[in-house]
Design an enzyme around this catalytic site. Structure first.
Site, PDB file in Angstrom:
ATOM      1  N   HIS A 138      -5.312   4.522   0.888  1.00 31.09           N
ATOM      2  CA  HIS A 138      -4.085   3.741   1.095  1.00 31.09           C
ATOM      3  C   HIS A 138      -2.946   4.715   1.384  1.00 31.09           C
ATOM      4  CE1 HIS A 138      -5.934  -0.037  -0.330  1.00 31.09           C
ATOM      5  NE2 HIS A 138      -6.613   0.754  -1.149  1.00 31.09           N
TER       6      HIS A 138
ATOM      7  N   ASN B 213      -3.382  -2.890   3.893  1.00 31.77           N
ATOM      8  CA  ASN B 213      -2.482  -3.656   3.017  1.00 31.77           C
ATOM      9  C   ASN B 213      -1.121  -2.984   2.870  1.00 31.77           C
ATOM     10  OD1 ASN B 213      -3.601  -1.578   1.473  1.00 31.77           O
ATOM     11  ND2 ASN B 213      -3.581  -2.751  -0.429  1.00 31.77           N
TER      12      ASN B 213
ATOM     13  N   ASP C 236     -10.528   5.670  -2.705  1.00 30.33           N
ATOM     14  CA  ASP C 236      -9.630   4.530  -2.961  1.00 30.33           C
ATOM     15  C   ASP C 236      -8.261   5.069  -3.394  1.00 30.33           C
ATOM     16  OD1 ASP C 236      -8.605   2.019  -3.178  1.00 30.33           O
ATOM     17  OD2 ASP C 236      -9.786   1.408  -4.923  1.00 30.33           O
TER      18      ASP C 236
ATOM     19  N   HIS D   8       1.063   5.162  -6.385  1.00 22.73           N
ATOM     20  CA  HIS D   8       2.130   4.256  -6.815  1.00 22.73           C
ATOM     21  C   HIS D   8       3.287   5.087  -7.336  1.00 22.73           C
ATOM     22  CE1 HIS D   8      -0.096   0.538  -6.409  1.00 22.73           C
ATOM     23  NE2 HIS D   8      -1.098   1.013  -7.132  1.00 22.73           N
TER      24      HIS D   8
HETATM   25 ZN   LIG Z   1     -10.223  -2.465  -3.109  1.00 22.85          ZN
END
Ligand SMILES: [Zn+2]
Length: 418
Positions: free
Chosen positions: A55, A87, A297, A301
């Site tokens: 991400h 996302n 993954d 944050h």
């Molecule tokens: Zn996931």
């Protein structure tokens, strides 16, 4: 740019000098022609690693991470290719955003970035995204990751539509009707008073996706598998010839739900950390070939989203800068798998599934290479990370496999040794 890397221990098989010219591995040339000669002193040289589940948070959440900080962190982890999940804000559900991400990554030049497009518009799980147009723009797969593709009917549509475009479908396995808690449901969650998520939440979705893949005879890829039950179903399905592939992450073979007793959200992610039985099953599945890839993954944050009450904290941990060292230390150093198998898990298999054409080290191949120190222990220090996130449970871990050098397309993208 001409580069010579001297004394490379190539895949623990032979020590040799590596010659790089115009971005490719090249034949030997005189040292006097080189722009740089680096003695890597017998450290391990491997193909550049590929992480197919990252991400990067850009566009829209640059306070957590951006393409620059995320790709710098990737290079520091030995990665020369990462796939970024859609996302973001806005969601990567159209060709224009795909193009802008690739353009930005190319301008920066720290790591190849392969965007993953969303399966559904806005991750709403209702209407298909512009998958064909996104493929033309450069996506390598589709996923609604962060969320599952929640209904079987929509999943069928996605699998059938993506098969026409030859685009892999990656599903985040979670049945939302079961997953209202904050950690694994079991004796530990009961004892510390945190609402649990049953492993059945992941397993039910894995079962559904295997059933659909088998019924439709179409491929499906299952993200971040963490449970014993999930691994068993995937192993059985593969034995029957179902076209299922799966990935797991370093935290699922190194940590258990017992870590949550200190209420630190650096142990909070989805799926949640499981029991020792789950960890053992994940390691066995890595050994026996059930697991196809190790991914991070990587989910940065802001501290304000993590250093708060456990139940309210957001899910996810960063992983790009610890993934190789954890995998090497816990899997190869312990003798559970070979270095060659680790290279399949962290480079060749993701490259094959997503048709990236990476991982070669022959003359003429793009010079993507990573150098690791596997002989000396180092202490993983979260304050030295290049990601903007500080949400790692591995601070202070003593590991082997510190990255010494990363080269992507013949350019040095990370360098510790000189
Ligand atoms: Zn996931």
């Amino acid at each position: 740019m001409k580069l010579i890397l001297k004394n490379c221990n190539v895949l623990n098989k032979e020590t040799k000098d590596i010659y790089i010219s115009d971005g490719k591995f090249s034949k030997e040339f005189p040292e006097s022609e080189a722009d740089r000669v680096i003695d890597v002193k017998g450290n391990l040289a491997t193909p550049g690693l590929i992480d197919m589940h990252v991400h990067l948070r850009e566009p829209g959440q640059e306070y957590k991470e951006d393409i620059e900080s995320g790709t710098k962190a990737a290079a520091r982890g030995g990665f020369t290719g990462v796939c970024c999940m859609p996302n973001t804000t806005p969601v990567v559900d159209n060709a224009a955003i795909v193009r802008s991400i690739i353009k930005r990554a190319n301008e920066l030049g720290y790591c190849r970035v392969y965007p993953i497009g969303s399966a559904s518009k806005g991750l709403q799980g209702e209407e298909l995204s512009e998958i064909g147009l996104m493929k033309e723009a450069g996506i390598v797969a589709v996923s609604d990751d962060g969320k599952p593709i929640s209904t079987a009917g929509f999943m069928r549509k996605v699998l059938e539509y993506c098969a026409d475009f030859d685009v892999p479908v990656l599903n985040h396995c979670e049945d939302k009707s079961l997953s209202g808690g904050a950690m694994n449901e079991g004796p530990v969650s009961t004892s510390i008073g945190i609402r649990g998520i049953p492993s059945a939440s992941e397993d039910v979705m894995i079962a559904r996706d295997i059933i659909l893949a088998e019924y439709l005879n179409l491929p499906v890829h299952l993200c971040h598998v963490s449970t014993k039950g999930g691994m068993r179903m995937i192993m059985d399905a593969k034995a029957r010839g179902v076209k299922v592939t799966c990935e797991t992450c370093p935290h699922y073979f190194t940590l258990t739900d017992k870590e949550c007793v200190n209420y630190s959200a650096d142990y909070k992610m989805h799926p949640p950390l499981g029991t020792q039985e789950d960890v053992d099953a994940v390691i066995e599945a890595i050994e026996d070939g059930t697991v196809d890839m190790i991914v991070t993954d990587h989910a940065p944050h802001h501290q304000d989203e993590k250093v708060i009450e456990f139940s309210l904290a957001l899910n996810g941990i960063v992983g790009l800068e610890s993934s190789f060292a954890l995998s090497y230390t816990y899997l190869v150093k312990t003798g559970r798998i070979t270095l060659d198998r680790l290279m399949d898990l962290m480079c060749h298999n993701p490259s094959k599934l997503l048709k990236l054409g990476r991982g070669g080290m022959e003359i003429g191949d793009d010079a993507d290479i990573a150098v690791f120190d596997i002989d000396n222990e180092f202490v993983f220090d979260k304050n030295k990370m290049l990601t903007k996130g500080r949400n790692t449970p591995f601070d202070g871990f003593k590991l082997y496999g510190e990255t010494m050098l990363t080269v992507m397309g013949g350019n040095i993208t990370y360098e510790k040794l000189c």
